[in-house]
Write an enzyme that holds these catalytic residues in place. Structure first.
Site, PDB file in Angstrom:
ATOM      1  N   CYS A 119       0.877  -1.162   0.000  1.00 14.33           N
ATOM      2  CA  CYS A 119       0.000   0.000   0.000  1.00 14.33           C
ATOM      3  C   CYS A 119       0.917   1.215   0.000  1.00 14.33           C
ATOM      4  O   CYS A 119       1.737   1.378   0.908  1.00 14.33           O
ATOM      5  CB  CYS A 119      -0.859  -0.025   1.258  1.00 14.33           C
ATOM      6  SG  CYS A 119      -1.844   1.460   1.504  1.00 14.33           S
ATOM      7  N   CYS A 136      -0.647   3.605  -6.441  1.00 11.17           N
ATOM      8  CA  CYS A 136      -1.621   3.031  -5.503  1.00 11.17           C
ATOM      9  C   CYS A 136      -1.832   1.611  -6.003  1.00 11.17           C
ATOM     10  O   CYS A 136      -2.039   1.396  -7.206  1.00 11.17           O
ATOM     11  CB  CYS A 136      -2.933   3.810  -5.541  1.00 11.17           C
ATOM     12  SG  CYS A 136      -4.305   2.942  -4.752  1.00 11.17           S
TER      13      CYS A 136
HETATM   14  N1  DGL Z   1      -3.925   0.596  -2.122  1.00 10.49           N
HETATM   15  C1  DGL Z   1      -3.584   1.746  -1.372  1.00 10.49           C
HETATM   16  C2  DGL Z   1      -2.305   2.425  -1.879  1.00 10.49           C
HETATM   17  O1  DGL Z   1      -1.495   1.790  -2.521  1.00 10.49           O
HETATM   18  C3  DGL Z   1      -4.550   2.821  -1.054  1.00 10.49           C
HETATM   19  C4  DGL Z   1      -5.985   2.782  -1.174  1.00 10.49           C
HETATM   20  C5  DGL Z   1      -6.680   3.623  -0.136  1.00 10.49           C
HETATM   21  O2  DGL Z   1      -6.819   4.846  -0.295  1.00 10.49           O
HETATM   22  O3  DGL Z   1      -7.064   3.014   0.842  1.00 10.49           O
HETATM   23  O4  DGL Z   1      -2.054   3.563  -1.595  1.00 10.49           O
END
Ligand code: DGL
Length: 273
Positions: A75, A186
């Site tokens: 993430c 993301c």
């Molecule tokens: N998948 C997450 C990232 O890589 C973020 C998604 C979210 O905003 O929760 O930042």
């Protein structure tokens, strides 16, 4: 359990980290994986840094109690606060992987799309400019709703059409500026990569998932920590969200050898985070 036989921990606010788990399964098929997705609190990108750090510490603690030998912060938003999450095992960051991927391409003008928190932190422009001598400009764009939309639209053509509309709106300014590549900052966004290719077929994409899996492989080999088991490893998924939705999404993303999908209670948040 010997250290080599311990699982790898992977965490995300939701199902975005499935893109990382998928790459790890391809590259390191003998490793057992524990995945933790915080479905109760997605999207992280619209929380404060303090809240994301507290939520991330809760997940780190969960994985550490299960004796993981490494943690992948799958993430980018968590990767922005990873310095506030002490861990007793090595932690690999999606943002570092994205910056490494951009450096590997050596593009002069790099675009980045990410959550609002990641964008506001300026972590991508700082890292890419520091480690990629060929890069002159990094244009970053924060998308408030894209991760949540992708999370809930997978496999739904009308929902993915709305994702495509949002992608066009967010990416058009970067493409007009003539970026040579775009970092998918993301981990949810690679799940819509086919829509991006459809919109901008010539835009090269950097997916941190591939880079973080490679970095993990190199680390395990050098440290002598590859899992020696003969059989293929399994994937156990924990979520603070909906178990049925995670089970379906895991299948849609193409994850293999899913041993179980289980609920884990979320951290309680005080209002205002
Ligand atoms: N998948 C997450 C990232 O890589 C973020 C998604 C979210 O905003 O929760 O930042």
């Amino acid at each position: 359990m010997s250290e080599r036989n311990r699982p790898i921990g992977i965490l995300d606010s939701g199902i975005g980290g499935f893109t990382v788990a998928r790459q790890v399964q391809k590259l390191l098929p003998r490793e057992d994986l524990l995945y933790f997705g915080d479905g109760a609190h997605i999207p992280y990108g619209n929380h404060t840094r303090e809240t994301v750090a507290a939520l991330a510490r809760y997940m780190f603690d969960f994985l550490e109690r299960r004796q993981v030998k490494a943690i992948l912060a799958a993430c980018n938003t968590i990767s922005c606060v990873v310095d506030q999450c002490p861990a007793s095992c090595p932690v690999f960051s999606a943002v570092q992987a994205g910056a490494d991927g951009a450096a590997r391409l050596g593009a002069a003008k790099v675009g980045v799309i990410s959550t609002v928190l990641t964008h506001n932190s300026r972590i991508y422009p700082e890292k890419i400019l520091a480690q990629s001598p060929q890069t002159r400009v990094v244009l970053s764009c924060g998308c408030p709703d894209l991760a949540r939309m992708v999370e809930h639209s997978l496999g739904d053509p009308a929902g993915m059409d709305r994702v495509e509309g949002e992608l066009r709106r967010e990416l058009a300014p970067l493409v007009q500026e003539g970026v040579d590549c775009c970092v998918l900052g993301c981990t949810h966004y690679p799940l819509a990569a086919d829509r991006i290719h459809k919109l901008y077929p010539r835009l090269a994409l950097v997916d941190p998932a591939e880079e973080i899996a490679r970095t993990l492989k190199t680390y395990l080999e050098r440290a002598g920590l590859e899992n020696p088991q003969e059989k293929a490893g399994t994937l156990t998924i924990y979520t603070t969200g909906d178990v049925a939705e995670y089970t379906l999404r895991a299948r849609q993303v193409g994850l293999e050898r899913v041993a179980a999908v289980e609920f884990h209670p979320p951290m309680e948040l005080r209002s205002g985070g």
